[in-house]
Design a protein around this motif. Structure first.
Motif, mmCIF file in Angstrom:
data_model
loop_
_atom_site.group_PDB
_atom_site.id
_atom_site.type_symbol
_atom_site.label_atom_id
_atom_site.label_comp_id
_atom_site.label_asym_id
_atom_site.label_seq_id
_atom_site.Cartn_x
_atom_site.Cartn_y
_atom_site.Cartn_z
ATOM 1 N N UNK A 285 0.808 -1.218 0.000
ATOM 2 C CA UNK A 285 0.000 0.000 0.000
ATOM 3 C C UNK A 285 0.835 1.259 0.000
ATOM 4 N N UNK A 286 2.000 1.209 0.629
ATOM 5 C CA UNK A 286 2.832 2.397 0.708
ATOM 6 C C UNK A 286 3.856 2.509 -0.396
ATOM 7 N N UNK A 287 3.971 1.473 -1.231
ATOM 8 C CA UNK A 287 5.030 1.478 -2.229
ATOM 9 C C UNK A 287 4.499 1.309 -3.649
ATOM 10 N N UNK A 288 3.938 0.139 -3.924
ATOM 11 C CA UNK A 288 3.603 -0.216 -5.301
ATOM 12 C C UNK A 288 2.670 0.782 -5.972
ATOM 13 N N UNK A 289 1.644 1.194 -5.263
ATOM 14 C CA UNK A 289 0.614 2.021 -5.891
ATOM 15 C C UNK A 289 1.155 3.393 -6.275
ATOM 16 N N UNK A 290 1.810 4.094 -5.350
ATOM 17 C CA UNK A 290 2.343 5.417 -5.650
ATOM 18 C C UNK A 290 3.490 5.329 -6.646
ATOM 19 N N UNK A 291 4.315 4.304 -6.505
ATOM 20 C CA UNK A 291 5.420 4.125 -7.452
ATOM 21 C C UNK A 291 4.911 4.132 -8.890
ATOM 22 N N UNK A 292 3.843 3.406 -9.149
ATOM 23 C CA UNK A 292 3.349 3.289 -10.515
ATOM 24 C C UNK A 292 2.586 4.523 -10.977
ATOM 25 N N UNK A 293 1.994 5.257 -10.050
ATOM 26 C CA UNK A 293 1.363 6.527 -10.425
ATOM 27 C C UNK A 293 2.419 7.559 -10.815
ATOM 28 N N UNK A 294 3.576 7.522 -10.163
ATOM 29 C CA UNK A 294 4.666 8.427 -10.525
ATOM 30 C C UNK A 294 5.104 8.161 -11.963
ATOM 31 N N UNK A 295 5.199 6.902 -12.337
ATOM 32 C CA UNK A 295 5.565 6.561 -13.712
ATOM 33 C C UNK A 295 4.437 6.910 -14.683
ATOM 34 N N UNK A 296 3.210 6.626 -14.284
ATOM 35 C CA UNK A 296 2.067 6.872 -15.172
ATOM 36 C C UNK A 296 1.934 8.348 -15.530
ATOM 37 N N UNK A 297 2.225 9.234 -14.580
ATOM 38 C CA UNK A 297 2.126 10.663 -14.867
ATOM 39 C C UNK A 297 3.059 11.077 -15.985
ATOM 40 N N UNK A 298 4.282 10.560 -15.971
ATOM 41 C CA UNK A 298 5.245 10.865 -17.034
ATOM 42 C C UNK A 298 4.747 10.326 -18.370
ATOM 43 N N UNK A 299 4.247 9.098 -18.367
ATOM 44 C CA UNK A 299 3.751 8.484 -19.603
ATOM 45 C C UNK A 299 2.618 9.307 -20.202
#
Length: 419
Positions: A256-270
């Motif tokens: 909950x504290x890692x995977x979800x935010x990690x991938x949103x950070x990448x998704x924003x760039x994409x």
């Protein structure tokens, strides 16, 4: 090589219109990795919004694909249970660590309430300056004008540092946290072939490490990190004597504290690369960052689904759901429901009511750390805009194989400095 592999994945996924409706199985991890799941869910929302799949690698299951229907199931804790399994596949009988997201009340509320202070508004206010300093340090360490992997250098590193803070985890060992997170979410229960015995062994190492931290924190005055709160909590202080339950809650808090935010950070760039007109809006008006963060989280939908189990026979939208049936709420579909969200397939950073999305869930299981994730994303983009002209994606993003985590394993980028 990566582009060829992705093309191969895409070509192996059939067109959903070619499959008989009764045989449509939207839980295949390959359709998410190929990023073609949108067409599958569009068909279900249109033709069978409450859809029964009689045969899959997980067994039979119901798909709930429309926004209001998902909300109805997610908030109906009397007829739909979270007990034991919250992903589509069943955990193995011999290794099913309990966690509070996979519990019903009253036990759920007691355990959640114990760790909630770690992410309470006052605590987050105290952490803002620390997070900003870490963001600045990470961004200032990046090469400008040279290709690098955004996932590894930014998305993973920032969320790992934040997670280490929430656990008060030894900073020099912080690399273990994303490792354990990836092991937790890589599982046959979400459509990935994996050695489940090896997975159990690695998670045993995680348990052993955190058990040492527990004993240290239990012997010290209470602080506001997850482990200290659990060790001193009235309803959780004996959890160290229930190792599987302790491990289950570690798995939940780490992911909950890692995977979800990690991938949103990448998704924003994409998405800002795919939608240059939206990036132009952002650079013209940086105050849109907060609203954009919500739109990223809606558009990407960090966790594709959550599962419930019917506690009784339920007549739901004209369909007969039987007691014991798997009921899968596809958040990734509800966030594109045309009847609730205007122009849902468009990425619009100035969208009205941008926080009106399903990504955090509803009811007693609504994401506890939603404000933590939003804060990390907001601070990151504020600092990006201050120092870079743009973050250019220079290769095809690679997505993880999972029907649960809507994630990125690689994102090649080049930074362009401000003139």
């Amino acid at each position: 090589m990566a582009e060829a592999a992705l093309a191969s994945v895409h070509s192996s996924v059939p067109d959903p219109s070619s499959i008989p409706l009764e045989a449509l199985n939207v839980a295949q991890a390959e359709i998410f990795q190929a990023n073609v799941h949108g067409e599958y869910f569009r068909r279900l929302r249109r033709e069978a919004p409450v859809h029964f799949c009689p045969d899959s690698q997980f067994g039979p299951y119901w798909s709930i694909t429309k926004y209001n229907d998902i909300m109805a199931v997610d908030t109906d804790h009397t007829r739909f249970s979270s007990e034991r399994d919250i992903v589509i596949g069943d955990q193995p009988q011999g290794f099913a660590p309990p966690m509070f997201i996979a519990m019903d009340n009253p036990k759920h509320d007691a355990q959640r309430k114990t760790v909630q202070p770690a992410v309470a508004p006052q605590r987050l206010n105290e952490l803002q300056d620390l997070i900003r300093q870490r963001v600045i340090t990470i961004l200032d360490s990046l090469p400008v004008g040279e290709e690098f992997d955004w996932v590894e250098r930014v998305s993973k590193e920032l969320t790992t540092q934040m997670l280490a803070t929430l656990f008060d985890f030894p900073f020099e060992d912080r690399h273990l946290l994303p490792y354990w997170s990836d092991v937790t979410t890589t599982s046959e229960t979400v459509g990935v072939e994996v050695d489940m015995n090896e997975r159990q062994r690695v998670l045993g190492e995680c348990l052993e490490y955190f058990s040492r931290l527990w004993r240290e924190r239990a012997a010290q005055p209470m602080k506001f990190d997850f482990i200290s709160l659990l060790a001193h909590g009235e309803d959780t202080k004996d959890m160290i004597d229930k190792p599987e339950e302790f491990l289950g809650n570690l798995m939940l808090l780490i992911v909950g504290g890692n995977d979800t935010t990690r991938n949103s950070i990448s998704a924003g760039v994409v998405e800002l690369n795919r939608n240059p007109e939206e990036y132009a809006k952002l650079t013209a008006n940086p105050d849109l960052v907060t609203n954009m963060v919500s739109e990223i989280i809606r558009y990407q939908t960090p966790l594709g689904h959550m599962r419930r189990t019917a506690l009784e026979d339920v007549d739901f939208r004209g369909q007969k759901i039987k007691k014991g049936d798997r009921v899968v709420m596809w958040y990734v579909s509800g966030n594109r429901d045309e009847e609730v969200i205007d122009r849902p397939d468009e990425f619009l950073i100035d969208r009205e009511k941008a926080r009106q999305h399903l990504s955090f869930g509803f009811g007693i299981h609504r994401c506890m750390g939603n404000r933590v994730g939003e804060m990390q994303l907001r601070i990151l983009w504020e600092e990006i805009l201050q120092r870079f002209e743009r973050v250019e994606v220079v290769g095809e993003p690679e997505r993880v194989l999972s029907n649960f985590v809507m994630g990125y394993s690689k994102l090649p980028v080049v930074l362009h400095a401000k003139a």
